[in-house]
Write a protein that holds these residues in place. Structure first.
Motif, PDB file in Angstrom:
ATOM      1  N   ARG A 166      31.269  -0.127 -28.246  1.00  0.00           N
ATOM      2  CA  ARG A 166      31.729  -1.233 -27.403  1.00  0.00           C
ATOM      3  C   ARG A 166      30.562  -1.957 -26.721  1.00  0.00           C
ATOM      4  O   ARG A 166      30.426  -3.186 -26.862  1.00  0.00           O
ATOM      5  N   PRO A 167      29.695  -1.268 -25.956  1.00  0.00           N
ATOM      6  CA  PRO A 167      28.588  -2.000 -25.323  1.00  0.00           C
ATOM      7  C   PRO A 167      27.623  -2.605 -26.332  1.00  0.00           C
ATOM      8  O   PRO A 167      27.035  -3.653 -26.080  1.00  0.00           O
ATOM      9  N   PHE A 168      27.454  -1.963 -27.487  1.00  0.00           N
ATOM     10  CA  PHE A 168      26.561  -2.493 -28.517  1.00  0.00           C
ATOM     11  C   PHE A 168      27.084  -3.825 -29.044  1.00  0.00           C
ATOM     12  O   PHE A 168      26.338  -4.810 -29.135  1.00  0.00           O
ATOM     13  N   VAL A 169      28.364  -3.875 -29.369  1.00  0.00           N
ATOM     14  CA  VAL A 169      28.973  -5.097 -29.904  1.00  0.00           C
ATOM     15  C   VAL A 169      28.955  -6.215 -28.867  1.00  0.00           C
ATOM     16  O   VAL A 169      28.692  -7.381 -29.190  1.00  0.00           O
ATOM     17  N   LEU A 170      29.230  -5.879 -27.623  1.00  0.00           N
ATOM     18  CA  LEU A 170      29.188  -6.898 -26.571  1.00  0.00           C
ATOM     19  C   LEU A 170      27.770  -7.430 -26.382  1.00  0.00           C
ATOM     20  O   LEU A 170      27.566  -8.627 -26.166  1.00  0.00           O
ATOM     21  N   THR A 171      26.782  -6.542 -26.480  1.00  0.00           N
ATOM     22  CA  THR A 171      25.393  -6.973 -26.348  1.00  0.00           C
ATOM     23  C   THR A 171      24.999  -7.903 -27.491  1.00  0.00           C
ATOM     24  O   THR A 171      24.249  -8.866 -27.294  1.00  0.00           O
ATOM     25  N   LEU A 172      25.492  -7.639 -28.691  1.00  0.00           N
ATOM     26  CA  LEU A 172      25.234  -8.544 -29.816  1.00  0.00           C
ATOM     27  C   LEU A 172      25.727  -9.958 -29.513  1.00  0.00           C
ATOM     28  O   LEU A 172      25.174 -10.937 -30.004  1.00  0.00           O
ATOM     29  N   GLN A 173      26.759 -10.065 -28.697  1.00  0.00           N
ATOM     30  CA  GLN A 173      27.316 -11.373 -28.358  1.00  0.00           C
ATOM     31  C   GLN A 173      26.669 -11.991 -27.122  1.00  0.00           C
ATOM     32  O   GLN A 173      27.063 -13.074 -26.692  1.00  0.00           O
ATOM     33  N   GLY A 174      25.693 -11.280 -26.546  1.00  0.00           N
ATOM     34  CA  GLY A 174      24.986 -11.838 -25.404  1.00  0.00           C
ATOM     35  C   GLY A 174      25.515 -11.400 -24.060  1.00  0.00           C
ATOM     36  O   GLY A 174      25.043 -11.897 -23.021  1.00  0.00           O
ATOM     37  N   VAL A 175      26.496 -10.503 -24.020  1.00  0.00           N
ATOM     38  CA  VAL A 175      27.004 -10.000 -22.749  1.00  0.00           C
ATOM     39  C   VAL A 175      25.923  -9.160 -22.087  1.00  0.00           C
ATOM     40  O   VAL A 175      25.326  -8.276 -22.712  1.00  0.00           O
ATOM     41  N   THR A 176      25.657  -9.429 -20.831  1.00  0.00           N
ATOM     42  CA  THR A 176      24.595  -8.714 -20.119  1.00  0.00           C
ATOM     43  C   THR A 176      25.120  -7.561 -19.277  1.00  0.00           C
ATOM     44  O   THR A 176      24.351  -6.676 -18.913  1.00  0.00           O
ATOM     45  N   GLN A 177      26.393  -7.575 -18.949  1.00  0.00           N
ATOM     46  CA  GLN A 177      26.984  -6.511 -18.135  1.00  0.00           C
ATOM     47  C   GLN A 177      28.058  -5.813 -18.955  1.00  0.00           C
ATOM     48  O   GLN A 177      29.155  -6.337 -19.142  1.00  0.00           O
ATOM     49  N   THR A 178      27.734  -4.632 -19.451  1.00  0.00           N
ATOM     50  CA  THR A 178      28.670  -3.911 -20.316  1.00  0.00           C
ATOM     51  C   THR A 178      29.188  -2.633 -19.682  1.00  0.00           C
ATOM     52  O   THR A 178      29.975  -1.913 -20.302  1.00  0.00           O
ATOM     53  N   ASP A 179      28.736  -2.319 -18.470  1.00  0.00           N
ATOM     54  CA  ASP A 179      29.192  -1.092 -17.807  1.00  0.00           C
ATOM     55  C   ASP A 179      30.674  -1.190 -17.469  1.00  0.00           C
ATOM     56  O   ASP A 179      31.205  -2.272 -17.218  1.00  0.00           O
ATOM     57  N   ILE A 180      31.318  -0.035 -17.417  1.00  0.00           N
ATOM     58  CA  ILE A 180      32.720   0.063 -17.025  1.00  0.00           C
ATOM     59  C   ILE A 180      32.790   0.754 -15.667  1.00  0.00           C
ATOM     60  O   ILE A 180      32.101   1.741 -15.418  1.00  0.00           O
ATOM     61  N   ALA A 181      33.630   0.209 -14.794  1.00  0.00           N
ATOM     62  CA  ALA A 181      33.760   0.767 -13.454  1.00  0.00           C
ATOM     63  C   ALA A 181      34.384   2.157 -13.507  1.00  0.00           C
ATOM     64  O   ALA A 181      35.295   2.423 -14.296  1.00  0.00           O
ATOM     65  N   ARG A 182      33.877   3.025 -12.673  1.00  0.00           N
ATOM     66  CA  ARG A 182      34.443   4.354 -12.482  1.00  0.00           C
ATOM     67  C   ARG A 182      35.026   4.429 -11.081  1.00  0.00           C
ATOM     68  O   ARG A 182      34.368   4.048 -10.118  1.00  0.00           O
TER      69      ARG A 182
END
Length: 413
Positions: A323-339
């Protein structure tokens, strides 16, 4: 290079994301069609929102100087619905005004209709003293002209689409969709519909991973090519990888990333490029592969990611790493999920050396219940659960403890 020691998630994820350079191509899409896409440029406003002072209530536009005390009687000289422009009001006058209508010249407050009494002969009685600015929405209080309202790398949700529309944008420039080739390995896999349950041969299982992986990739905005099930033969695996690399940015597989005699992914990828086989210190999940398959034409290599075959391991590992890898490929800079800190209404006395992701469900008391079977093959735990507890390595849980909860609803959006 092959890794044999257990690698922590906190060490593995930065190494993985360092390989995920954002795709450079972009496209213009209708704002109507941009839900879930990622902005490829900053968005600035060419106007103020609201464009001019307007009323936030149905009522009367007045001059504060005329309404210092309760009981002022004013002459209603005009009616201003939303979408129309009134004229100046003078001393002793009021304007009937509706929500969203521009404040007329001379007025500096609005009185709710509930605080007024309509009188005969076109007059209104104001039953309260009126402070300056009451129920007036100021020009630019939402958006000022020239302000950047959405940043490059933002993953668009309905709220962002509404904001873009509010500043007049019918189209948005977004990153292209990552092209992902998906296939499974394993001669034991059978597609639902190909064989009836009562006719399943011994040792065969239905391919569940293919369904949830495809769905999660599509939710993340990917353009998915489903290449089906590749036979457990090295030549077939090499051919599938070589063909997929020509027209895709990422190849994703499930199963076949261990080192058994019938696991051909590792040697096949290495014959076409490079592969790191990681043993991750997470549970469920452990075997994970990342590498690159070199294309025959061009210099860019196609990313490769291999997930474990057990369904819950594949499901969780996808969310943690793919999930964070694919989002980063699209230019997303914040991929963390809230805990979120929540209370455990269960005991987990068996500490594990790996970081655990325990499937749990919110209960009526505001705490978390634990699914009784945490096996990596029990996909019903992910259906039953609302999310997972992110439990540190070596940590037990006692009823009443505070634990870190990750919601599937946020993870799978």
């Amino acid at each position: 290079m092959t890794r044999t020691a257990l690698l922590s998630l906190d060490d593995a994820l930065p190494q993985l994301l360092a390989q995920a350079r954002a795709l450079t191509d972009s496209q213009w899409v209708s704002t109507f069609e941009a839900d879930g896409r990622v902005l490829a440029q900053d968005v600035a406003s060419a106007l103020q929102v609201p464009p001019q002072d307007n009323s936030s209530m149905d009522g009367y536009a007045v001059r504060v100087a005329d309404c210092v005390q309760a009981g002022a009687v004013l002459c209603v000289t005009q009616r201003i619905p939303a979408g129309t422009q009134g004229t100046q009001i003078n001393a002793g006058e009021a304007a009937r005004i509706f929500t969203g209508a521009p404040i007329p010249m001379g007025a500096d407050a609005v009185v709710m209709q509930e605080d007024c009494d309509a009188l005969e002969d076109g007059q209104v009685k104001v039953n309260k003293a009126v402070p300056a600015g009451q129920w007036v929405r100021r020009s630019g209080e939402d958006v000022t002209r020239g302000a950047t309202v959405l940043n490059k790398g933002t993953r668009l949700t309905p709220a962002e689409l509404g904001l873009a529309a509010s500043i007049g944008l019918a189209q948005l420039q977004v990153s292209i969709r990552p092209r992902v080739a998906l296939f499974s390995t394993g001669d034991e896999l059978v597609m639902p519909g190909d064989v009836a349950p009562e006719a399943m041969p011994a040792g065969a299982i239905y391919n569940s991973n293919r369904f949830f992986l495809r769905a999660m990739l599509q939710r993340l905005g990917c353009e998915v090519t489903d290449l089906g099930i590749v036979p457990d033969k090295r030549e077939a695996t090499i051919a599938a990888l070589r063909d997929a690399a020509q027209h895709h940015d990422l190849i994703l597989t499930s199963g076949g990333v261990s080192v058994g005699e019938e696991d051909h992914i590792k040697p096949a990828v290495e014959s076409l490029g490079e592969l790191n086989l990681w043993q991750l210190a997470i549970k469920p999940g452990k075997p994970f592969a990342y590498g690159k398959v070199n294309r025959e034409a061009g210099t860019d290599a196609c990313h490769f990611m291999g997930l474990p075959g057990n369904p819950v391991s594949s499901f969780v590992t996808f969310l943690l790493l793919v999930r964070p890898f694919v989002l980063t490929l699209q230019g997303v800079t914040q991929t963390d999920i809230a805990r979120t800190d929540m209370t455990a209404n269960f005991d987990w006395p068996r500490a594990d050396k790996r970081r655990e992701f325990l499937r749990v469900k919110r209960n009526a008391q505001g705490g978390l219940d634990l699914f009784p079977n945490q096996s990596s093959g029990v996909l019903t735990s992910a259906v039953w659960g609302d999310g997972v507890v992110d439990n540190p390595a070596g940590q037990t849980v006692a009823k009443g403890d505070t634990v870190r909860f990750i919601s599937f609803a946020e993870w799978l959006v």
